[in-house]
Motif scaffolding. Structure first.
Motif, mmCIF file in Angstrom:
data_model
loop_
_atom_site.group_PDB
_atom_site.id
_atom_site.type_symbol
_atom_site.label_atom_id
_atom_site.label_comp_id
_atom_site.label_asym_id
_atom_site.label_seq_id
_atom_site.Cartn_x
_atom_site.Cartn_y
_atom_site.Cartn_z
ATOM 1 N N SER A 73 0.853 -1.183 0.000
ATOM 2 C CA SER A 73 0.000 0.000 0.000
ATOM 3 C C SER A 73 0.890 1.235 0.000
ATOM 4 O O SER A 73 2.015 1.200 0.488
ATOM 5 N N VAL A 74 0.369 2.313 -0.559
ATOM 6 C CA VAL A 74 1.107 3.574 -0.637
ATOM 7 C C VAL A 74 0.185 4.690 -0.174
ATOM 8 O O VAL A 74 -0.940 4.811 -0.678
ATOM 9 N N PRO A 75 0.610 5.516 0.786
ATOM 10 C CA PRO A 75 -0.257 6.601 1.241
ATOM 11 C C PRO A 75 -0.496 7.628 0.138
ATOM 12 O O PRO A 75 0.355 7.823 -0.732
ATOM 13 N N HIS A 76 -1.654 8.250 0.166
ATOM 14 C CA HIS A 76 -1.966 9.324 -0.764
ATOM 15 C C HIS A 76 -1.574 10.653 -0.124
ATOM 16 O O HIS A 76 -2.059 10.997 0.961
ATOM 17 N N LEU A 77 -0.690 11.406 -0.787
ATOM 18 C CA LEU A 77 -0.266 12.711 -0.293
ATOM 19 C C LEU A 77 -0.733 13.794 -1.251
ATOM 20 O O LEU A 77 -0.814 13.577 -2.459
ATOM 21 N N ASN A 78 -1.017 14.965 -0.701
ATOM 22 C CA ASN A 78 -1.457 16.087 -1.517
ATOM 23 C C ASN A 78 -0.647 17.332 -1.169
ATOM 24 O O ASN A 78 0.359 17.252 -0.455
ATOM 25 N N ALA A 79 -1.094 18.491 -1.668
ATOM 26 C CA ALA A 79 -0.353 19.730 -1.463
ATOM 27 C C ALA A 79 -0.221 20.100 0.009
ATOM 28 O O ALA A 79 0.699 20.838 0.387
ATOM 29 N N ASN A 80 -1.098 19.610 0.858
ATOM 30 C CA ASN A 80 -1.047 19.953 2.278
ATOM 31 C C ASN A 80 -0.049 19.116 3.063
ATOM 32 O O ASN A 80 0.451 19.554 4.097
ATOM 33 N N ASP A 81 0.238 17.907 2.597
ATOM 34 C CA ASP A 81 1.103 17.029 3.399
ATOM 35 C C ASP A 81 2.315 16.489 2.649
ATOM 36 O O ASP A 81 3.091 15.716 3.211
ATOM 37 N N TYR A 82 2.512 16.890 1.395
ATOM 38 C CA TYR A 82 3.684 16.418 0.667
ATOM 39 C C TYR A 82 4.907 17.289 0.957
ATOM 40 O O TYR A 82 4.821 18.522 1.001
ATOM 41 N N HIS A 83 6.068 16.642 1.121
ATOM 42 C CA HIS A 83 7.343 17.343 1.277
ATOM 43 C C HIS A 83 8.440 16.562 0.563
ATOM 44 O O HIS A 83 8.443 15.334 0.578
ATOM 45 N N LEU A 84 9.363 17.278 -0.044
ATOM 46 C CA LEU A 84 10.538 16.684 -0.674
ATOM 47 C C LEU A 84 11.774 17.180 0.064
ATOM 48 O O LEU A 84 12.052 18.384 0.094
ATOM 49 N N ARG A 85 12.508 16.238 0.660
ATOM 50 C CA ARG A 85 13.692 16.583 1.457
ATOM 51 C C ARG A 85 14.955 16.388 0.634
ATOM 52 O O ARG A 85 15.149 15.338 0.017
ATOM 53 N N ILE A 86 15.834 17.393 0.654
ATOM 54 C CA ILE A 86 17.124 17.321 -0.027
ATOM 55 C C ILE A 86 18.221 17.481 1.022
ATOM 56 O O ILE A 86 18.236 18.469 1.773
ATOM 57 N N THR A 95 13.834 21.395 2.655
ATOM 58 C CA THR A 95 12.612 20.644 2.427
ATOM 59 C C THR A 95 11.650 21.522 1.632
ATOM 60 O O THR A 95 11.349 22.655 2.032
ATOM 61 N N TYR A 96 11.183 21.021 0.499
ATOM 62 C CA TYR A 96 10.263 21.755 -0.370
ATOM 63 C C TYR A 96 8.835 21.262 -0.172
ATOM 64 O O TYR A 96 8.595 20.051 -0.067
ATOM 65 N N THR A 97 7.906 22.180 -0.179
ATOM 66 C CA THR A 97 6.501 21.805 -0.273
ATOM 67 C C THR A 97 6.136 21.649 -1.748
ATOM 68 O O THR A 97 6.896 22.049 -2.644
ATOM 69 N N LEU A 98 4.983 21.097 -2.000
ATOM 70 C CA LEU A 98 4.545 20.946 -3.382
ATOM 71 C C LEU A 98 4.354 22.316 -4.030
ATOM 72 O O LEU A 98 4.720 22.521 -5.193
ATOM 73 N N ALA A 99 3.817 23.266 -3.287
ATOM 74 C CA ALA A 99 3.614 24.613 -3.831
ATOM 75 C C ALA A 99 4.943 25.263 -4.190
ATOM 76 O O ALA A 99 5.053 25.962 -5.214
#
Length: 242
Positions: A73-86, A95-99
């Motif tokens: 299973s894979v969680p569903h993430l959206n603009a409110n809870d997604y983050h990309l860490r570098i 850490t970037y948000t989707l926005a």
């Protein structure tokens, strides 16, 4: 296809032997009328994320793509809870948000997609932020030689050398086929490595870590080539995609 784990749920890995051993099922499909085909695609898109066997990914759908995951299973993430860490060997971890990712300059590429299992989808548009731009913003430190990618399915990982990651045809992709990337296709953010087999284009991207060596990814630890150039790896002779 598909890879920071401390805050992400662990998925249950599934072997690709099952996938490859039953690949012939995909050849049993018949050509459906457009209405029936759209219905099939919608159904498969709905159930694929809930299918722990991955067998729904064997059926033709999604414009020629196969839905597939190595986690149950894979969680569903959206603009409110997604983050990309570098992070890793960088001067400025971030850490970037989707926005924030969407606000950066975007690059659009239209190239064929080639899967190592044989299927190909021609002329597929992808849009996103060149990975090289994010690496430059982070400030790659001395001793850096590679990138490790992790995914919020809690299971998948991938890797590129630093030189490969800096290619202009490697994107942190936000759009695919001229729309936001859906969950089934690895959204909201996935990696796109245009000149390599599609397993390098990790779905559900959540982490980019600069490292001092290449760490083989999920499928590479099971025998796939680390340098996965289309037509020049994995014993295949497909036409290049770029």
């Amino acid at each position: 296809m598909n890879p920071e784990r401390s805050e992400e749920p662990e998925g249950r890995p599934l072997g690709r032997r099952v996938f490859l051993g039953t690949l012939g099922l995909g050849a049993l499909g018949v050509v459906a009328a457009p209405t029936l085909q759209r219905g099939l695609e919608g159904f498969l898109g709905t159930v694929a994320g809930k299918d722990p066997t991955g067998l729904t990914g064997l059926l033709p759908n999604g414009g020629g793509f196969r839905y597939y995951s190595v986690a149950a299973s894979v969680p569903h993430l959206n603009a409110n809870d997604y983050h990309l860490r570098i992070g890793g060997l960088v001067d400025r971890p971030r850490t970037y948000t989707l926005a924030e990712l969407r606000a950066l300059p975007q690059t659009r590429l239209v190239k064929d997609v080639q899967c190592v299992t044989g299927w190909r989808v021609p002329g597929t548009p992808f849009e996103g932020v060149p990975l090289a731009h994010l690496l430059d913003a982070a400030g790659v430190g001395p001793g850096a030689k590679a990138i490790r990618f992790t995914c919020f399915d809690g299971t998948y990982t991938e890797s590129l050398t630093l030189a490969q990651a800096r290619r202009p045809d490697v994107l942190v992709a936000l759009r695919m086929q001229d729309k936001d990337i859906s969950h089934d296709h690895g959204g909201p953010v996935r990696l796109y490595v245009a000149p390599m087999y599609f397993y390098k284009s990790a779905k559900w991207l959540s982490g980019i870590t600069v490292t001092d060596r290449v760490e083989p990814g999920y499928w590479e630890r099971l025998g796939y080539d680390v340098d996965a150039w289309v037509g020049r790896s994995n014993g295949r002779t497909d036409e290049p995609t770029s």
